[in-house]
Design a protein around this motif. Sequence first.
Motif, PDB file in Angstrom:
ATOM      1  N   GLN A   1      19.713   4.099   7.551  1.00  0.00           N
ATOM      2  CA  GLN A   1      20.578   3.069   8.591  1.00  0.00           C
ATOM      3  C   GLN A   1      19.216   2.707   9.743  1.00  0.00           C
ATOM      4  O   GLN A   1      19.596   1.845  10.356  1.00  0.00           O
ATOM      5  N   ALA A   2      18.172   2.981   9.573  1.00  0.00           N
ATOM      6  CA  ALA A   2      17.220   2.694  10.543  1.00  0.00           C
ATOM      7  C   ALA A   2      16.976   1.095  10.373  1.00  0.00           C
ATOM      8  O   ALA A   2      16.764   0.559   9.207  1.00  0.00           O
ATOM      9  N   ARG A   3      16.781   0.298  11.482  1.00  0.00           N
ATOM     10  CA  ARG A   3      16.463  -1.248  11.424  1.00  0.00           C
ATOM     11  C   ARG A   3      15.176  -1.438  11.225  1.00  0.00           C
ATOM     12  O   ARG A   3      14.736  -2.468  10.426  1.00  0.00           O
ATOM     13  N   VAL A   4      14.380  -0.419  11.433  1.00  0.00           N
ATOM     14  CA  VAL A   4      12.821  -0.971  10.829  1.00  0.00           C
ATOM     15  C   VAL A   4      12.340   0.235   9.780  1.00  0.00           C
ATOM     16  O   VAL A   4      12.274   1.435  10.054  1.00  0.00           O
ATOM     17  N   GLN A   5      11.933  -0.236   9.003  1.00  0.00           N
ATOM     18  CA  GLN A   5      11.499   0.597   7.842  1.00  0.00           C
ATOM     19  C   GLN A   5       9.687   0.524   7.902  1.00  0.00           C
ATOM     20  O   GLN A   5       9.372  -0.180   7.333  1.00  0.00           O
ATOM     21  N   PRO A   6       9.240   1.642   8.555  1.00  0.00           N
ATOM     22  CA  PRO A   6       7.670   1.604   8.325  1.00  0.00           C
ATOM     23  C   PRO A   6       7.161   1.631   7.191  1.00  0.00           C
ATOM     24  O   PRO A   6       7.635   2.195   6.031  1.00  0.00           O
ATOM     25  N   LEU A   7       5.980   0.924   6.973  1.00  0.00           N
ATOM     26  CA  LEU A   7       5.215   0.861   5.722  1.00  0.00           C
ATOM     27  C   LEU A   7       3.859   1.355   5.910  1.00  0.00           C
ATOM     28  O   LEU A   7       3.030   0.906   6.663  1.00  0.00           O
ATOM     29  N   PHE A   8       3.354   2.287   5.134  1.00  0.00           N
ATOM     30  CA  PHE A   8       2.138   3.058   4.990  1.00  0.00           C
ATOM     31  C   PHE A   8       1.631   2.490   3.821  1.00  0.00           C
ATOM     32  O   PHE A   8       2.192   2.357   2.810  1.00  0.00           O
ATOM     33  N   THR A   9       0.262   1.918   4.182  1.00  0.00           N
ATOM     34  CA  THR A   9      -0.669   1.621   3.151  1.00  0.00           C
ATOM     35  C   THR A   9      -2.022   2.240   3.407  1.00  0.00           C
ATOM     36  O   THR A   9      -2.434   2.300   4.437  1.00  0.00           O
ATOM     37  N   LEU A  10      -2.705   2.314   2.243  1.00  0.00           N
ATOM     38  CA  LEU A  10      -3.857   3.324   2.323  1.00  0.00           C
ATOM     39  C   LEU A  10      -5.016   2.294   3.066  1.00  0.00           C
ATOM     40  O   LEU A  10      -5.826   2.823   3.956  1.00  0.00           O
ATOM     41  N   ASP A  11      -4.826   1.211   2.410  1.00  0.00           N
ATOM     42  CA  ASP A  11      -5.818  -0.044   2.920  1.00  0.00           C
ATOM     43  C   ASP A  11      -5.771  -0.192   4.656  1.00  0.00           C
ATOM     44  O   ASP A  11      -6.521  -0.033   5.487  1.00  0.00           O
ATOM     45  N   GLY A  12      -4.456  -0.302   4.977  1.00  0.00           N
ATOM     46  CA  GLY A  12      -4.187  -0.121   6.529  1.00  0.00           C
ATOM     47  C   GLY A  12      -4.859   0.944   7.359  1.00  0.00           C
ATOM     48  O   GLY A  12      -5.118   0.630   8.235  1.00  0.00           O
ATOM     49  N   PHE A  13      -4.455   2.007   6.693  1.00  0.00           N
ATOM     50  CA  PHE A  13      -4.845   3.418   7.285  1.00  0.00           C
ATOM     51  C   PHE A  13      -6.340   3.396   7.440  1.00  0.00           C
ATOM     52  O   PHE A  13      -6.835   3.696   8.740  1.00  0.00           O
ATOM     53  N   LEU A  14      -7.180   3.161   6.369  1.00  0.00           N
ATOM     54  CA  LEU A  14      -8.544   3.089   6.448  1.00  0.00           C
ATOM     55  C   LEU A  14      -9.231   1.870   7.496  1.00  0.00           C
ATOM     56  O   LEU A  14      -9.908   2.171   8.061  1.00  0.00           O
ATOM     57  N   ARG A  15      -8.432   0.714   7.445  1.00  0.00           N
ATOM     58  CA  ARG A  15      -8.838  -0.110   8.564  1.00  0.00           C
ATOM     59  C   ARG A  15      -8.473   0.172   9.938  1.00  0.00           C
ATOM     60  O   ARG A  15      -9.358   0.014  10.939  1.00  0.00           O
ATOM     61  N   THR A  16      -7.669   1.019  10.075  1.00  0.00           N
ATOM     62  CA  THR A  16      -7.391   1.614  11.398  1.00  0.00           C
ATOM     63  C   THR A  16      -8.439   2.751  11.818  1.00  0.00           C
ATOM     64  O   THR A  16      -8.764   2.584  12.902  1.00  0.00           O
ATOM     65  N   TYR A  17      -8.904   3.508  10.938  1.00  0.00           N
ATOM     66  CA  TYR A  17      -9.581   4.522  11.066  1.00  0.00           C
ATOM     67  C   TYR A  17     -11.101   3.731  11.440  1.00  0.00           C
ATOM     68  O   TYR A  17     -11.959   4.192  12.436  1.00  0.00           O
ATOM     69  N   ILE A  18     -11.461   2.881  10.718  1.00  0.00           N
ATOM     70  CA  ILE A  18     -12.752   2.172  10.775  1.00  0.00           C
ATOM     71  C   ILE A  18     -12.725   1.356  12.297  1.00  0.00           C
ATOM     72  O   ILE A  18     -13.845   1.511  12.792  1.00  0.00           O
ATOM     73  N   ALA A  19     -11.474   0.742  12.424  1.00  0.00           N
ATOM     74  CA  ALA A  19     -11.398   0.039  13.902  1.00  0.00           C
ATOM     75  C   ALA A  19     -11.836   1.064  15.053  1.00  0.00           C
ATOM     76  O   ALA A  19     -12.360   0.735  16.041  1.00  0.00           O
ATOM     77  N   ASN A  20     -11.245   2.128  14.809  1.00  0.00           N
ATOM     78  CA  ASN A  20     -11.263   3.281  15.731  1.00  0.00           C
ATOM     79  C   ASN A  20     -12.663   3.841  15.705  1.00  0.00           C
ATOM     80  O   ASN A  20     -13.153   4.488  16.888  1.00  0.00           O
ATOM     81  N   HIS A  21     -13.339   3.905  14.860  1.00  0.00           N
ATOM     82  CA  HIS A  21     -14.615   4.336  14.765  1.00  0.00           C
ATOM     83  C   HIS A  21     -15.793   3.468  15.331  1.00  0.00           C
ATOM     84  O   HIS A  21     -16.911   3.807  15.551  1.00  0.00           O
TER      85      HIS A  21
END
Length: 170
Positions: free
Chosen positions: A78-98
């Motif tokens: 019933q949640a209005r927003v269904q988050p989406l996990f992608t491994l590509d996005g996860f790695l990009r987040t890590y690299i951006a913070n790195h």
Amino acid sequence: MIRVPGPLGPHHPAGPDWERTLREFEGRVAVLAHPHPGWTALHARQASDGFLTDVDVQYHQDGQHRLLVRTVRPVPAQARVQPLFTLDGFLRTYIANHGDDTPPPITLPDLGDLAALHLDGTPVTATAITRDGYFALSATLDTETFAVAGTDDLRAMAHHLTFQTATTPH
């Protein structure tokens, strides 16, 4: 996400905010099984419609991001927003913070290059991606996804995660 520092030792998140996160998550949260003794752990949370969906544990040493571990669980239907996990996005987040400003495209490994991620001592087949000295791995167990990202020199350590819950000692 709000980042709250953990203790200087035993190098896992702890304290009232960590305990509250574990209670609200109502499940297993992955952390490194054997973090480097000189590292500090920070944790972050992400929610959808008030439901805690993601818990990040970020390991630092001398102001540098070392490894990022993420636990993701599905939200109620019933949640209005269904988050989406992608491994590509996860790695990009890590690299951006790195610190990389403009990371080039991610290269996906061949299907035969799947890795083993050890979750609480049990090897689980994981998906792996790499990019110029960075890697990310993810595996799904039951309904939760567990992921880790870092630099290639830390890959061996990153293959071993353990779980914390509101009922396990920290």
